[in-house]
Write a protein that holds these residues in place. Sequence first.
Motif, PDB file in Angstrom:
ATOM      1  N   MET A  42       2.818  -0.554   9.262  1.00  0.00           N
ATOM      2  CA  MET A  42       1.627   0.286   9.492  1.00  0.00           C
ATOM      3  C   MET A  42       1.657   1.484   8.543  1.00  0.00           C
ATOM      4  O   MET A  42       2.622   2.226   8.508  1.00  0.00           O
ATOM      5  CB  MET A  42       1.615   0.810  10.936  1.00  0.00           C
ATOM      6  N   GLY A  43       0.589   1.659   7.791  1.00  0.00           N
ATOM      7  CA  GLY A  43       0.486   2.840   6.945  1.00  0.00           C
ATOM      8  C   GLY A  43      -0.137   3.981   7.731  1.00  0.00           C
ATOM      9  O   GLY A  43      -0.819   3.771   8.739  1.00  0.00           O
ATOM     10  N   LYS A  44       0.097   5.190   7.260  1.00  0.00           N
ATOM     11  CA  LYS A  44      -0.441   6.374   7.941  1.00  0.00           C
ATOM     12  C   LYS A  44      -1.965   6.401   7.919  1.00  0.00           C
ATOM     13  O   LYS A  44      -2.587   7.103   8.710  1.00  0.00           O
ATOM     14  CB  LYS A  44       0.082   7.640   7.265  1.00  0.00           C
ATOM     15  N   LEU A  45      -2.570   5.664   6.984  1.00  0.00           N
ATOM     16  CA  LEU A  45      -4.025   5.730   6.816  1.00  0.00           C
ATOM     17  C   LEU A  45      -4.706   4.398   7.133  1.00  0.00           C
ATOM     18  O   LEU A  45      -5.838   4.172   6.701  1.00  0.00           O
ATOM     19  CB  LEU A  45      -4.358   6.173   5.383  1.00  0.00           C
ATOM     20  N   ASP A  46      -4.033   3.543   7.874  1.00  0.00           N
ATOM     21  CA  ASP A  46      -4.649   2.266   8.273  1.00  0.00           C
ATOM     22  C   ASP A  46      -5.973   2.526   8.986  1.00  0.00           C
ATOM     23  O   ASP A  46      -6.055   3.367   9.882  1.00  0.00           O
ATOM     24  CB  ASP A  46      -3.723   1.478   9.219  1.00  0.00           C
ATOM     25  N   ALA A  78       0.325  13.064  -0.217  1.00  0.00           N
ATOM     26  CA  ALA A  78       1.063  13.485   0.979  1.00  0.00           C
ATOM     27  C   ALA A  78       0.265  14.500   1.801  1.00  0.00           C
ATOM     28  O   ALA A  78       0.351  14.531   3.035  1.00  0.00           O
ATOM     29  CB  ALA A  78       2.413  14.078   0.574  1.00  0.00           C
ATOM     30  N   MET A  79      -0.540  15.311   1.130  1.00  0.00           N
ATOM     31  CA  MET A  79      -1.338  16.324   1.837  1.00  0.00           C
ATOM     32  C   MET A  79      -2.494  15.701   2.635  1.00  0.00           C
ATOM     33  O   MET A  79      -3.101  16.367   3.471  1.00  0.00           O
ATOM     34  CB  MET A  79      -1.887  17.342   0.838  1.00  0.00           C
ATOM     35  N   LYS A 134      -4.203   4.971  -5.633  1.00  0.00           N
ATOM     36  CA  LYS A 134      -3.223   3.903  -5.378  1.00  0.00           C
ATOM     37  C   LYS A 134      -2.249   4.289  -4.271  1.00  0.00           C
ATOM     38  O   LYS A 134      -1.914   3.460  -3.417  1.00  0.00           O
ATOM     39  CB  LYS A 134      -2.458   3.580  -6.671  1.00  0.00           C
ATOM     40  N   PHE A 135      -1.793   5.527  -4.271  1.00  0.00           N
ATOM     41  CA  PHE A 135      -0.879   5.983  -3.212  1.00  0.00           C
ATOM     42  C   PHE A 135      -1.552   5.905  -1.836  1.00  0.00           C
ATOM     43  O   PHE A 135      -0.942   5.465  -0.857  1.00  0.00           O
ATOM     44  CB  PHE A 135      -0.403   7.421  -3.471  1.00  0.00           C
ATOM     45  N   LEU A 136      -2.807   6.355  -1.755  1.00  0.00           N
ATOM     46  CA  LEU A 136      -3.526   6.339  -0.479  1.00  0.00           C
ATOM     47  C   LEU A 136      -3.789   4.908  -0.017  1.00  0.00           C
ATOM     48  O   LEU A 136      -3.675   4.595   1.170  1.00  0.00           O
ATOM     49  CB  LEU A 136      -4.831   7.124  -0.595  1.00  0.00           C
ATOM     50  N   ALA A 137      -4.118   4.033  -0.963  1.00  0.00           N
ATOM     51  CA  ALA A 137      -4.339   2.620  -0.628  1.00  0.00           C
ATOM     52  C   ALA A 137      -3.054   1.994  -0.083  1.00  0.00           C
ATOM     53  O   ALA A 137      -3.082   1.188   0.848  1.00  0.00           O
ATOM     54  CB  ALA A 137      -4.829   1.861  -1.852  1.00  0.00           C
ATOM     55  N   ALA A 138      -1.919   2.394  -0.669  1.00  0.00           N
ATOM     56  CA  ALA A 138      -0.629   1.868  -0.212  1.00  0.00           C
ATOM     57  C   ALA A 138      -0.317   2.302   1.217  1.00  0.00           C
ATOM     58  O   ALA A 138       0.440   1.631   1.930  1.00  0.00           O
ATOM     59  CB  ALA A 138       0.487   2.318  -1.158  1.00  0.00           C
ATOM     60  N   GLU A 139      -0.931   3.418   1.639  1.00  0.00           N
ATOM     61  CA  GLU A 139      -0.767   3.897   3.028  1.00  0.00           C
ATOM     62  C   GLU A 139      -1.788   3.257   3.966  1.00  0.00           C
ATOM     63  O   GLU A 139      -1.859   3.588   5.143  1.00  0.00           O
ATOM     64  CB  GLU A 139      -0.903   5.419   3.081  1.00  0.00           C
ATOM     65  N   GLY A 140      -2.635   2.378   3.430  1.00  0.00           N
ATOM     66  CA  GLY A 140      -3.582   1.647   4.272  1.00  0.00           C
ATOM     67  C   GLY A 140      -5.028   2.073   4.149  1.00  0.00           C
ATOM     68  O   GLY A 140      -5.909   1.464   4.752  1.00  0.00           O
TER      69      GLY A 140
END
Length: 246
Positions: A1-5, A225-226, A24-30
């Motif tokens: 589970m990513g933080k942004l699923d 991260a923010m 890309k980083f945000l997509a990797a978090e879902g």
Amino acid sequence: MGKLDGKSVIVTGSSRGVGADVAKFLAAEGAAVVVNYRQKAPRANKVVAQIVEAGGRAVAVGADLTTQAGVQALVSAAMENFGSLDLVVLNASGGMESGMAENYALKLNRDAQVNLLNAALPVMKPGSRVVFVTSHQAHFIDTVPTMAEYEPVAKSKRAGEDALRALIPNLAAEDISLVVVSGDMIEGTVTATLLDRANPGAIEARRAEAGRLYSVAEFAAEIAAMATADVETGHTEYVGGADSFK
């Protein structure tokens, strides 16, 4: 589970550089990501393809943020493709490009930021966040002078930050937070390259003063991260040597 699923995000100016890496980083978090570009569709499509290949969701949207139609296109894309808008990363900036109108920096770095936020607000849910990306040179421009070549951009970005901060009470009423990420000069960005061209040795001098400079990917990771950091609205996150500015 990513933080942004299950969350959807707009990242402005995300066809290359810092914005592309943030996407890309945000997509990797879902997160499902609206990748925004002004002119370079192939680059934006490549970012989307990389996200999709990695198992994420993204769509590329061409939009000039200095127009109301462009601003609306981004918000509409988030709602039509993903059904929500939970995070806006205001990364796009400019003003050092040649051939632009005299007031272009202010139109992009202040007016467009506020217009996009105002367009996004009606569809953003409680708990959503806005992240504004700036530079130490702009954030501290009222107290610390910068290179003459960068001054118009720095002043317009500070004006943008001030205008966004003025909206914090409106945002708080909707339970939406604003976080500012201020970065030192970043290795490999368009701005740093243009500055070094106009003022040879500028990057090397700043690297010597700060000890080291962050890479594009490192800065993007701090911005991403923010998106979910447990900080108060109005928080400023300093990335890289801010001590010499304070």
